[in-house]
Motif scaffolding. Structure first.
Motif, PDB file in Angstrom:
ATOM      1  N   CYS A  29       0.825  -1.215   0.000  1.00 55.54           N
ATOM      2  CA  CYS A  29       0.000   0.000   0.000  1.00 55.54           C
ATOM      3  C   CYS A  29       0.854   1.257   0.000  1.00 55.54           C
ATOM      4  O   CYS A  29       0.616   2.190  -0.795  1.00 55.54           O
ATOM      5  N   ALA A  86      -4.555   2.692   4.293  1.00 59.43           N
ATOM      6  CA  ALA A  86      -4.468   1.244   4.485  1.00 59.43           C
ATOM      7  C   ALA A  86      -3.129   0.845   5.111  1.00 59.43           C
ATOM      8  O   ALA A  86      -3.073  -0.021   5.988  1.00 59.43           O
ATOM      9  N   SER A  97      -2.511   0.901   9.012  1.00 63.55           N
ATOM     10  CA  SER A  97      -2.912  -0.194   9.912  1.00 63.55           C
ATOM     11  C   SER A  97      -1.693  -0.890  10.511  1.00 63.55           C
ATOM     12  O   SER A  97      -1.706  -1.280  11.684  1.00 63.55           O
ATOM     13  N   CYS A 126      -5.883   6.924  -0.215  1.00 65.70           N
ATOM     14  CA  CYS A 126      -6.558   5.730   0.296  1.00 65.70           C
ATOM     15  C   CYS A 126      -5.552   4.637   0.661  1.00 65.70           C
ATOM     16  O   CYS A 126      -5.706   3.947   1.676  1.00 65.70           O
TER      17      CYS A 126
END
Length: 467
Positions: A258, A412, A415, A408
């Protein structure tokens, strides 16, 4: 020394089942191999920065869309998992780090040579194939170089070491756009294409020479037994689980996917962003502004290293990644110098994220280190996925709006940063390595001295040849 002794001493195959002093290298002992491997970081930084510049150059010379030009990124980063989980990882586990370095450099050189006729033929598909070969070479180098820098020296300083080495990656990304602004955009299309071929010829010559240097150099090989020893000494002990239960590793690989995708997407369309939001800026000027942004990226790594002397690397990582999200968001709606300055600041805070994910993700893997490094490096395939999505958004709306895509993916990746700071199963192994004395005190007993002591190795080789 005879020829047989010379070749035997430079054997590319290392035994993974014996422990050497490489697990306990001091700062002084690790200096030469780290400096040699750091050259590789500059190489793929230069190659990556060159790719961002060529993205816009081929839009102009070959009249292709933004989304199609992202085929360069797809070919380049799409090759990474093939290398890191396939051929390069096999060579790393069955032969060693030095063999993988040489293999990656040879692939890089071959890809650079293949690029030359493709450029002359103005074949975008052919050039993407050449970039795919180069991507395999660089993927091989990253599969070996990232874990090597992380484990070569005292474990306490692994994040600092890899961020310093990766800073030279950042310097390479600065040099490439500056070169592009003068070599690609300052001439007519035909002359610019000829200049591109000379750049790739120079790259091929340099990397083949560097491959020879690695063959001639004697650098410590860090074995699976060495890494198991480090995991035991630090009480991380994550390697007592089967590989497929190393959940922290796979989460780190997801975060790398990501984060890298978002980083590559922003850099790939930075020139387009400047042209869309500042019509007065031409391609050469936009390329120079990209070089400035990449300069901030490189500076961020040095700043991050300094901060890591006073705060835990996992904390610095969380802060920097959150600030990436904070500053990329306004670039979606802002225009002109304001929007571009938001991307400048975003690139500054991107700086330490990639190498810190590598270092944190490998903490405590022990005997699984070589195999696990391939999964984290494979996460770089995000650079083949996110830029095309960003290109589609840019073609349908504007490049500024398309920044919502990397935003976006940053969210992610967050996390993992949150988990490594607040979940004990993630946090404790990371902290165990931050306090260990391995590499800072004397060597432990039970080490195969012959494996790393050069003088003993020479005697052994001479005795074997004489017999």
């Amino acid at each position: 020394m005879g020829f047989k002794a010379f070749v035997a001493r430079r054997s590319l195959k290392a035994r993974d089942d014996r422990r050497t002093r490489a697990a306990e290298l001091t700062l002084r002992e690790s200096l030469y191999p780290i400096c040699l491997v750091t050259i590789l970081f500059f190489l793929w930084g230069f190659s990556y920065g060159l790719l961002d510049t060529l993205n816009k150059h081929f839009q102009n010379t070959l009249d292709i869309t933004k989304s199609r030009s992202s085929g360069l990124q797809a070919a380049y980063f799409g090759a990474y998992p093939l290398a890191s989980l396939g051929h390069a990882n096999w060579i790393l586990r069955h032969y060693g780090y030095r063999a993988t370095f040489i293999w990656g450099l040879c692939l890089y050189g071959i890809g650079a040579l293949v690029a030359i006729p493709c450029i002359l033929a103005k074949s975008f598909a052919g050039f993407c194939m050449a970039i795919f070969i180069i991507g395999n070479g660089l993927g091989s180098l990253e599969t070996a170089a990232n874990p090597y820098i992380t484990v070569c020296g005292p474990p306490r300083y692994s994040e600092i070491r890899i961020n310093i080495s990766q800073a030279f990656n950042g310097i390479g990304t600065v040099v490439a756009p500056v070169l592009g602004s003068y070599v690609f955009f300052a001439f007519d299309d035909a002359k610019a294409l000829r200049n591109v071929q000379w750049v790739y010829l120079a790259i091929a010559v340099f990397v083949f020479i560097l491959a020879l240097v690695f063959f001639l150099s004697v650098i410590p090989e860090i074995t699976d037994a060495d890494m198991a020893f480090q995991a035991t000494e630090t009480h991380a002990n994550a390697d007592d689980k089967p590989f497929w239960k190393q959940y922290r590793l796979f989460h780190a690989a997801f975060a790398q996917f990501c984060y890298t995708g978002a980083q590559i997407a922003i850099a790939s369309y930075f020139i387009n962003y400047v042209r869309d939001t500042q019509p007065a800026a031409d391609d050469a000027r936009a390329s120079q502004l990209l070089a400035g942004a990449q300069g901030g990226f490189a500076a961020g790594r040095f700043v991050g290293v300094i901060i890591m002397k006073f705060a835990r690397p996992r904390q610095v990582f969380l802060a920097f990644l959150m600030l990436c999200i904070v500053f990329v968001a306004p670039s979606i709606t802002q225009r002109g110098w304001t929007g571009m300055s938001m991307l400048y600041v975003t690139l500054f805070f991107e700086s330490i994220c990639f190498p810190t994910i590598v270092a944190l993700g490998m903490r405590g893997l022990g005997r699984h280190t070589k195999r696990g490094s391939g999964w984290i490096v494979a996460g770089v395939v995000g650079g083949a996925v996110v830029p095309p999505l960003t290109g589609v958004a840019a073609d349908s709306r504007q490049t500024a709006f398309a920044m919502v895509v990397p935003l976006c993916f940053f969210v992610a990746a967050l996390s993992y940063a949150l988990a490594v700071n607040f979940v004990p199963a993630y946090r404790d192994p990371a902290d165990a390595f931050s306090t260990t004395e391995v590499g800072l005190t004397g060597h432990h007993a039970g080490v195969d001295e012959e494996a790393v002591d050069v003088a003993s190795e020479e005697k052994a080789v001479h005795a074997e040849v004489d017999s």
